[in-house]
Write a protein that holds these residues in place. Structure first.
Motif, PDB file in Angstrom:
ATOM      1  N   ALA A   8       0.851  -1.197   0.000  1.00  0.00           N
ATOM      2  CA  ALA A   8       0.000   0.000   0.000  1.00  0.00           C
ATOM      3  C   ALA A   8       0.879   1.236   0.000  1.00  0.00           C
ATOM      4  N   VAL A   9       0.548   2.179  -0.876  1.00  0.00           N
ATOM      5  CA  VAL A   9       1.296   3.442  -0.965  1.00  0.00           C
ATOM      6  C   VAL A   9       0.291   4.582  -0.928  1.00  0.00           C
ATOM      7  N   CYS A  10       0.623   5.627  -0.184  1.00  0.00           N
ATOM      8  CA  CYS A  10      -0.255   6.794  -0.082  1.00  0.00           C
ATOM      9  C   CYS A  10       0.227   7.911  -1.014  1.00  0.00           C
ATOM     10  N   TYR A  11      -0.718   8.509  -1.733  1.00  0.00           N
ATOM     11  CA  TYR A  11      -0.405   9.627  -2.619  1.00  0.00           C
ATOM     12  C   TYR A  11      -1.165  10.855  -2.115  1.00  0.00           C
ATOM     13  N   PRO A  12      -0.431  11.909  -1.760  1.00  0.00           N
ATOM     14  CA  PRO A  12      -1.052  13.043  -1.069  1.00  0.00           C
ATOM     15  C   PRO A  12      -1.898  13.955  -1.938  1.00  0.00           C
ATOM     16  N   THR A  13      -1.606  14.008  -3.271  1.00  0.00           N
ATOM     17  CA  THR A  13      -2.346  14.934  -4.123  1.00  0.00           C
ATOM     18  C   THR A  13      -2.957  14.207  -5.317  1.00  0.00           C
ATOM     19  N   TYR A  14      -3.946  14.834  -5.872  1.00  0.00           N
ATOM     20  CA  TYR A  14      -4.653  14.311  -7.051  1.00  0.00           C
ATOM     21  C   TYR A  14      -3.689  14.117  -8.213  1.00  0.00           C
ATOM     22  N   ASN A  15      -2.826  15.107  -8.446  1.00  0.00           N
ATOM     23  CA  ASN A  15      -1.903  15.048  -9.583  1.00  0.00           C
ATOM     24  C   ASN A  15      -0.882  13.928  -9.433  1.00  0.00           C
ATOM     25  N   ILE A  16      -0.394  13.727  -8.223  1.00  0.00           N
ATOM     26  CA  ILE A  16       0.580  12.647  -8.006  1.00  0.00           C
ATOM     27  C   ILE A  16      -0.080  11.292  -8.205  1.00  0.00           C
ATOM     28  N   LEU A  17      -1.329  11.158  -7.776  1.00  0.00           N
ATOM     29  CA  LEU A  17      -2.057   9.903  -7.991  1.00  0.00           C
ATOM     30  C   LEU A  17      -2.206   9.628  -9.487  1.00  0.00           C
ATOM     31  N   LEU A  18      -2.576  10.659 -10.267  1.00  0.00           N
ATOM     32  CA  LEU A  18      -2.722  10.477 -11.716  1.00  0.00           C
ATOM     33  C   LEU A  18      -1.382  10.142 -12.366  1.00  0.00           C
ATOM     34  N   ASP A  19      -0.301  10.708 -11.830  1.00  0.00           N
ATOM     35  CA  ASP A  19       1.032  10.371 -12.341  1.00  0.00           C
ATOM     36  C   ASP A  19       1.330   8.880 -12.110  1.00  0.00           C
ATOM     37  N   TYR A  20       0.941   8.385 -10.947  1.00  0.00           N
ATOM     38  CA  TYR A  20       1.155   6.955 -10.663  1.00  0.00           C
ATOM     39  C   TYR A  20       0.392   6.088 -11.663  1.00  0.00           C
ATOM     40  N   LEU A  21      -0.897   6.395 -11.863  1.00  0.00           N
ATOM     41  CA  LEU A  21      -1.721   5.600 -12.772  1.00  0.00           C
ATOM     42  C   LEU A  21      -1.212   5.710 -14.210  1.00  0.00           C
ATOM     43  N   ALA A  22      -0.758   6.906 -14.595  1.00  0.00           N
ATOM     44  CA  ALA A  22      -0.184   7.078 -15.934  1.00  0.00           C
ATOM     45  C   ALA A  22       1.076   6.224 -16.088  1.00  0.00           C
ATOM     46  N   TRP A  23       1.896   6.177 -15.053  1.00  0.00           N
ATOM     47  CA  TRP A  23       3.119   5.358 -15.064  1.00  0.00           C
ATOM     48  C   TRP A  23       2.786   3.893 -15.303  1.00  0.00           C
ATOM     49  N   ARG A  24       1.736   3.399 -14.641  1.00  0.00           N
ATOM     50  CA  ARG A  24       1.375   1.996 -14.817  1.00  0.00           C
ATOM     51  C   ARG A  24       0.893   1.734 -16.244  1.00  0.00           C
ATOM     52  N   GLN A  25       0.183   2.714 -16.855  1.00  0.00           N
ATOM     53  CA  GLN A  25      -0.268   2.488 -18.229  1.00  0.00           C
ATOM     54  C   GLN A  25       0.896   2.612 -19.216  1.00  0.00           C
ATOM     55  N   VAL A  26       1.812   3.515 -18.956  1.00  0.00           N
ATOM     56  CA  VAL A  26       3.010   3.595 -19.791  1.00  0.00           C
ATOM     57  C   VAL A  26       3.772   2.275 -19.732  1.00  0.00           C
ATOM     58  N   ASP A  27       3.894   1.731 -18.532  1.00  0.00           N
ATOM     59  CA  ASP A  27       4.563   0.438 -18.349  1.00  0.00           C
ATOM     60  C   ASP A  27       3.848  -0.658 -19.138  1.00  0.00           C
ATOM     61  N   CYS A  28       2.515  -0.583 -19.155  1.00  0.00           N
ATOM     62  CA  CYS A  28       1.724  -1.531 -19.942  1.00  0.00           C
ATOM     63  C   CYS A  28       2.109  -1.436 -21.419  1.00  0.00           C
ATOM     64  N   HIS A  29       2.161  -0.211 -21.971  1.00  0.00           N
ATOM     65  CA  HIS A  29       2.526   0.005 -23.377  1.00  0.00           C
ATOM     66  C   HIS A  29       3.901  -0.604 -23.679  1.00  0.00           C
ATOM     67  N   ILE A  30       4.875  -0.245 -22.836  1.00  0.00           N
ATOM     68  CA  ILE A  30       6.258  -0.675 -23.074  1.00  0.00           C
ATOM     69  C   ILE A  30       6.377  -2.192 -23.033  1.00  0.00           C
ATOM     70  N   ASN A  31       5.828  -2.796 -21.959  1.00  0.00           N
ATOM     71  CA  ASN A  31       5.954  -4.247 -21.789  1.00  0.00           C
ATOM     72  C   ASN A  31       5.201  -5.015 -22.873  1.00  0.00           C
ATOM     73  N   ASN A  32       3.997  -4.535 -23.209  1.00  0.00           N
ATOM     74  CA  ASN A  32       3.204  -5.265 -24.197  1.00  0.00           C
ATOM     75  C   ASN A  32       3.843  -5.193 -25.576  1.00  0.00           C
ATOM     76  N   GLN A  33       4.369  -4.036 -25.931  1.00  0.00           N
ATOM     77  CA  GLN A  33       5.009  -3.909 -27.240  1.00  0.00           C
ATOM     78  C   GLN A  33       6.246  -4.812 -27.321  1.00  0.00           C
ATOM     79  N   TYR A  34       7.043  -4.792 -26.263  1.00  0.00           N
ATOM     80  CA  TYR A  34       8.238  -5.647 -26.237  1.00  0.00           C
ATOM     81  C   TYR A  34       7.844  -7.119 -26.300  1.00  0.00           C
TER      82      TYR A  34
END
Length: 479
Positions: free
Chosen positions: A354-380
């Motif tokens: 469990a990780v806590c994210y203090p702001t809305y923008n940081i939370l969206l950055d986390y979720l964006a990171w996971r989707q970017v990771d999805c793109h990279i891993n799936n393409q590879y």
């Protein structure tokens, strides 16, 4: 009583599987719906990271529980997926461990005696409140007398399984490994989990007679006196999540490369396996109302709790273990729906954090990171497995892709295999988002007739990197 015996036997069988799965667990004690697993003092299991340990054990236990259900209840359907909460108690000395075990067995004695009296009174015709009133402030001896005088039950003659709980530890036993040419059994010493029922598991007479226990955990030097639960609770590892922050519980499949190979998942993506993961995530959102959004790819899922959530009073260990074990038990329970012709060969497990994210923008950055990771891993992975299927070895495929960029991989797929990457199913390229739909107002003839949900929990494969998704669904995170 038969049903209770079977339920306890199922718990015991599940705990035996845990001991076989995790060699660092030396001893286990359980009763009712709880089990305590004791790791050896020198264990470096997952670098002693509490969230990993408690989530993995709870997850695997839940998976085995569901997988073994039919073995113990062949005529009874498992109506819904169970979940278990867990916590870590760091015993600073063997004396603390001894006190902890004494406390749990005392709790077993007290609860079982009370429950036996309570349900006998209810079965005799008293209401629940009347039975509670009869037992209010009664002591151990009074309960024993109530059982004997009113129902002819000598409490001490009830099955040990109910009164004492169950101990489980590994012991060296002779086990037949094969038969010789004459048909005679050939035996070898093996460390095998055995069940024992003891009136006092914290007593020196029991503990110090078991070499496998005192060698890995230490000797008990004297019998324990008065038990102080508050003292033992001081050693419980607990970390509360920061208030008014978005807490994300992320779960990952444990050794899922092997799991996918054993179950012959399609490479690079098995759509049915992904749909099973998604179905489990939907079930999690339906079970835990405090979870408002989830994003998943491959064998991982991230669950976002609303900022104001007071789920389990924000105790991270309970939140992590409950979500992880529920997800896992749902996975096993629903396996047959997605793989009707494929046997589940062994129970899966997931670890969580469990990780806590203090702001809305940081939370969206986390979720964006996971989707970017999805793109990279799936393409590879798409490129890698197409190369492997074309005849290259795995090493050759890795070398071929080393240092390649996104455009080069797209060109490789298009030129060599006739695959346009952007035309692949979105579930592979974008992952899966699970969220609650906004409440809609129902209007009939210009009059508001009430409110209805448009579909409670929705599943979509969409772009969550761009802000337009969040602007179209502001209610999800309610920022």
């Amino acid at each position: 009583m038969v049903v209770i015996f079977l339920a306890l036997s199922l718990m015991n069988s599940s705990s035996a599987a845990v001991l076989e799965e995790f060699p660092d667990i030396i001893f286990a004690y359980g009763y009712s719906d709880e089990y305590s697993f004791v790791f050896k003092k020198t264990s470096r299991f997952y670098q002693r990271r509490a969230s990993k340990i408690l989530s993995l054990v709870a997850s695997f236990f839940a998976a085995v529980y569901v997988a073994k259900w039919k073995e113990f209840f062949p005529q009874k359907k498992l109506e819904y997926a169970p979940s278990f909460t867990s916590k870590v108690v760091s015993c600073a000395s063997v004396e603390v461990l001894q006190a902890y075990l004494a406390w749990r067995q005392l709790d077993c004695h007290a609860n079982n005696q009370y429950d036996t009296c309570f349900w006998m009174l209810v079965k005799s015709g008293k209401s629940i409140s009347e039975a509670q009133e009869v037992l209010k402030d009664t002591q151990k001896q009074q309960k024993n007398e109530l059982l004997f005088q009113n129902f002819g039950i000598n409490y001490k003659t009830l099955p040990e399984l109910f009164r004492q709980g169950s101990c489980l530890f590994k012991k060296k036993v002779d086990e037949t490994v094969k038969h010789d040419e004459n048909g005679n059994p050939v035996k070898r010493l093996r460390r095998k989990a055995v069940f024992v029922h003891s009136e006092n598991i914290s007593g020196i007479n029991f503990w110090n007679e078991q070499p496998s226990l005192y060698n890995d955990l230490g000797h008990f030097t004297k019998d324990i006196g008065k038990i102080e639960p508050d003292f033992i609770r001081l050693f419980q590892f607990e970390n509360k999540l920061l208030p008014l922050t978005w807490a994300v519980v992320r779960i990952d499949g444990c050794h899922f490369h092997r799991f996918s190979d054993v179950h012959e998942f399609e490479k690079p993506n098995d759509e049915q396996a992904l749909k099973l993961m998604n179905s489990c995530a939907v079930a999690v959102l339906k079970e835990f109302e405090n979870i408002h959004f989830a994003y998943g790819v491959s064998d991982e899922y991230s669950f976002v709790l609303k900022k104001e959530s007071e789920l389990y009073k924000r105790q991270s260990s309970k939140i992590i273990s409950a979500v992880t074990s529920f997800f896992t038990s749902t996975y096993v329970l629903q396996w047959g729906e997605f793989f009707p012709h494929k046997e589940l060969k062994y129970p899966p497990s997931f670890d969580g954090r469990a990780v806590c994210y203090p702001t809305y923008n940081i939370l969206l950055d986390y979720l964006a990171w996971r989707q970017v990771d999805c793109h990279i891993n799936n393409q590879y992975n798409t490129c890698f497995w197409m190369l492997v299927k074309s005849g290259k070895t795995k090493t050759q495929s890795q070398d071929y892709l080393k240092g390649t960029q996104t455009r080069e991989k797209n060109e490789l797929l298009s030129r060599q295999f006739g695959i346009e990457y952007n035309s692949l199913p979105q579930i592979f390229r974008m992952g899966s988002s699970v969220f609650r739909l906004k409440e809609a107002v129902a209007v009939e003839n210009g009059v508001v007739s009430g409110k209805k949900l448009e579909g409670e929990v929705a599943l979509d494969h969409c772009n969550i990197i761009e802000r337009c998704f969040w602007e179209e669904h502001p209610h999800i995170l309610n920022y």
